[in-house]
Design a protein around this motif. Structure first.
Motif, PDB file in Angstrom:
ATOM      1  N   SER A  74      -8.432  79.892 -51.525  1.00 18.78           N
ATOM      2  CA  SER A  74      -8.237  78.876 -52.737  1.00 18.78           C
ATOM      3  C   SER A  74      -6.901  78.540 -53.094  1.00 18.78           C
ATOM      4  O   SER A  74      -6.631  77.337 -53.243  1.00 18.78           O
ATOM      5  N   CYS A  75      -6.216  79.552 -53.162  1.00 13.53           N
ATOM      6  CA  CYS A  75      -4.627  79.337 -53.538  1.00 13.53           C
ATOM      7  C   CYS A  75      -3.808  78.528 -52.305  1.00 13.53           C
ATOM      8  O   CYS A  75      -3.324  77.654 -52.467  1.00 13.53           O
ATOM      9  N   TRP A  76      -4.416  78.978 -50.981  1.00 11.76           N
ATOM     10  CA  TRP A  76      -3.930  78.169 -49.743  1.00 11.76           C
ATOM     11  C   TRP A  76      -4.435  76.573 -50.180  1.00 11.76           C
ATOM     12  O   TRP A  76      -3.357  75.905 -49.704  1.00 11.76           O
ATOM     13  N   ILE A  85      -3.175  71.016 -50.981  1.00 14.59           N
ATOM     14  CA  ILE A  85      -3.410  69.609 -51.991  1.00 14.59           C
ATOM     15  C   ILE A  85      -2.134  69.372 -52.628  1.00 14.59           C
ATOM     16  O   ILE A  85      -1.687  67.982 -52.712  1.00 14.59           O
ATOM     17  N   GLY A  86      -1.410  70.276 -53.167  1.00 19.31           N
ATOM     18  CA  GLY A  86      -0.168  70.259 -53.679  1.00 19.31           C
ATOM     19  C   GLY A  86       0.992  69.443 -52.909  1.00 19.31           C
ATOM     20  O   GLY A  86       1.528  68.534 -53.331  1.00 19.31           O
ATOM     21  N   TRP A  87       0.769  69.950 -51.900  1.00 17.51           N
ATOM     22  CA  TRP A  87       1.770  69.462 -50.584  1.00 17.51           C
ATOM     23  C   TRP A  87       1.456  67.906 -50.368  1.00 17.51           C
ATOM     24  O   TRP A  87       2.486  67.099 -49.949  1.00 17.51           O
ATOM     25  N   GLU A  88       0.193  67.622 -50.377  1.00 18.68           N
ATOM     26  CA  GLU A  88      -0.360  66.103 -50.103  1.00 18.68           C
ATOM     27  C   GLU A  88       0.381  65.589 -51.116  1.00 18.68           C
ATOM     28  O   GLU A  88       0.339  64.103 -50.908  1.00 18.68           O
ATOM     29  N   GLY A 133       0.527  74.025 -57.191  1.00 15.49           N
ATOM     30  CA  GLY A 133      -0.535  73.643 -56.273  1.00 15.49           C
ATOM     31  C   GLY A 133      -1.475  74.979 -55.850  1.00 15.49           C
ATOM     32  O   GLY A 133      -2.554  74.991 -56.229  1.00 15.49           O
ATOM     33  N   VAL A 134      -0.634  76.122 -55.682  1.00 16.99           N
ATOM     34  CA  VAL A 134      -1.268  77.349 -55.568  1.00 16.99           C
ATOM     35  C   VAL A 134      -1.989  77.875 -56.617  1.00 16.99           C
ATOM     36  O   VAL A 134      -3.024  78.405 -56.723  1.00 16.99           O
ATOM     37  N   GLY A 135      -1.300  77.587 -57.856  1.00 21.02           N
ATOM     38  CA  GLY A 135      -1.856  77.940 -59.245  1.00 21.02           C
ATOM     39  C   GLY A 135      -2.891  77.247 -59.362  1.00 21.02           C
ATOM     40  O   GLY A 135      -4.030  77.661 -60.275  1.00 21.02           O
ATOM     41  N   MET A 136      -3.289  75.975 -58.858  1.00 19.39           N
ATOM     42  CA  MET A 136      -4.382  75.140 -59.266  1.00 19.39           C
ATOM     43  C   MET A 136      -5.686  75.628 -58.174  1.00 19.39           C
ATOM     44  O   MET A 136      -6.767  75.338 -58.435  1.00 19.39           O
ATOM     45  N   ALA A 192     -15.807  81.843 -46.314  1.00 15.85           N
ATOM     46  CA  ALA A 192     -15.045  82.455 -45.205  1.00 15.85           C
ATOM     47  C   ALA A 192     -14.035  83.439 -45.448  1.00 15.85           C
ATOM     48  O   ALA A 192     -13.961  84.469 -44.955  1.00 15.85           O
ATOM     49  N   GLY A 193     -13.255  83.070 -46.449  1.00 19.65           N
ATOM     50  CA  GLY A 193     -12.134  84.020 -46.643  1.00 19.65           C
ATOM     51  C   GLY A 193     -12.845  85.087 -47.338  1.00 19.65           C
ATOM     52  O   GLY A 193     -12.324  86.451 -47.116  1.00 19.65           O
TER      53      GLY A 193
END
Length: 91
Positions: free
Chosen positions: A19-21, A26-29, A43-46, A74-75
């Motif tokens: 979920s952090c990934w 999403i943050g990068w987008e 983004g990772v925090g979200m 899956a993770g």
């Protein structure tokens, strides 16, 4: 019992990591909306918030509009398997 606890901790770590990934992606987008130095950390925090939101959506009985839960499962499966193997080799 030790194997089960290692598997559960591994599954939890795997789900949060995925979920952090997803939050980082999403943050990068959305990099045009945030300052450059906050793009990936925020983004990772979200990511866990997306996972918590998906769990609340699932509790409401809705199976669509999920962001992180399908991939996080899956993770979690992979993390649970790794935790089980660690407990097995530690014995």
């Amino acid at each position: 019992m030790r194997k089960v606890s290692f598997a559960l901790v591994g599954a939890l770590i795997g789900m949060v990591a995925v979920s952090c990934w997803i939050g980082g992606v999403i943050g990068w987008e959305q990099r045009g909306q945030w300052p450059a130095w906050l793009i990936v950390p925020l983004g990772v925090g979200m990511g866990p918030m997306y996972l918590a939101g998906d769990l609340m959506t699932l509790a409401d009985g809705r199976l669509h509009d999920m962001i992180a839960l399908p991939q996080a499962l899956a993770g979690g499966l992979a993390g649970g398997g790794v935790g089980w193997l660690i407990a097995r080799f530690r014995n």
